[in-house]
Design a protein around this motif. Structure first.
Motif, PDB file in Angstrom:
ATOM      1  N   VAL A  24      -6.355  37.618  25.996  1.00  0.00           N
ATOM      2  CA  VAL A  24      -5.222  37.208  26.827  1.00  0.00           C
ATOM      3  C   VAL A  24      -4.298  36.317  26.004  1.00  0.00           C
ATOM      4  N   GLU A  25      -3.004  36.596  26.066  1.00  0.00           N
ATOM      5  CA  GLU A  25      -2.034  35.779  25.356  1.00  0.00           C
ATOM      6  C   GLU A  25      -1.695  34.562  26.216  1.00  0.00           C
ATOM      7  N   LEU A  26      -1.970  33.359  25.688  1.00  0.00           N
ATOM      8  CA  LEU A  26      -1.754  32.115  26.413  1.00  0.00           C
ATOM      9  C   LEU A  26      -0.901  31.157  25.594  1.00  0.00           C
ATOM     10  N   GLU A  27      -0.245  30.234  26.287  1.00  0.00           N
ATOM     11  CA  GLU A  27       0.480  29.144  25.636  1.00  0.00           C
ATOM     12  C   GLU A  27      -0.413  27.920  25.734  1.00  0.00           C
ATOM     13  N   VAL A  28      -0.977  27.506  24.584  1.00  0.00           N
ATOM     14  CA  VAL A  28      -1.984  26.458  24.563  1.00  0.00           C
ATOM     15  C   VAL A  28      -1.593  25.309  23.635  1.00  0.00           C
ATOM     16  N   CYS A  29      -2.236  24.151  23.855  1.00  0.00           N
ATOM     17  CA  CYS A  29      -2.013  22.986  23.002  1.00  0.00           C
ATOM     18  C   CYS A  29      -2.702  23.218  21.654  1.00  0.00           C
ATOM     19  N   PRO A  30      -2.372  22.409  20.646  1.00  0.00           N
ATOM     20  CA  PRO A  30      -3.006  22.585  19.336  1.00  0.00           C
ATOM     21  C   PRO A  30      -4.536  22.497  19.386  1.00  0.00           C
ATOM     22  N   ALA A  31      -5.083  21.661  20.248  1.00  0.00           N
ATOM     23  CA  ALA A  31      -6.545  21.536  20.348  1.00  0.00           C
ATOM     24  C   ALA A  31      -7.182  22.814  20.879  1.00  0.00           C
ATOM     25  N   CYS A  32      -6.566  23.451  21.852  1.00  0.00           N
ATOM     26  CA  CYS A  32      -7.128  24.679  22.442  1.00  0.00           C
ATOM     27  C   CYS A  32      -6.847  25.917  21.593  1.00  0.00           C
ATOM     28  N   SER A  33      -5.893  25.843  20.686  1.00  0.00           N
ATOM     29  CA  SER A  33      -5.553  27.012  19.871  1.00  0.00           C
ATOM     30  C   SER A  33      -6.714  27.426  18.969  1.00  0.00           C
TER      31      SER A  33
END
Length: 64
Positions: A24-33
């Motif tokens: 799934v393509e998500l917009e995530v923070c640097p920590a979750c990337s």
């Protein structure tokens, strides 16, 4: 600066990354990337840029 929210953890921040996590393509923070494959940084347009884009789209519709 506009705070935007991570799709995975809900953390508010000023920069997100688009990542492919579990298919799934998500917009995530640097920590979750780190949980997926980074695709690209998320581009947020300023209100001025959004207005210009809207005007161009409306002009294009009028020509049709």
């Amino acid at each position: 600066m506009i705070d935007i929210i991570c799709d995975l953890c809900g953390k508010a921040g000023d920069s997100l990354t688009r990542a492919l996590i579990e298919g799934v393509e998500l917009e995530v923070c640097p920590a979750c990337s780190r949980f997926g494959k980074v695709i690209a940084p998320v581009r947020r347009y300023s209100p001025k840029e959004q207005h210009k884009m809207l005007q161009k789209a409306e002009a294009k519709e009028e020509k049709i």
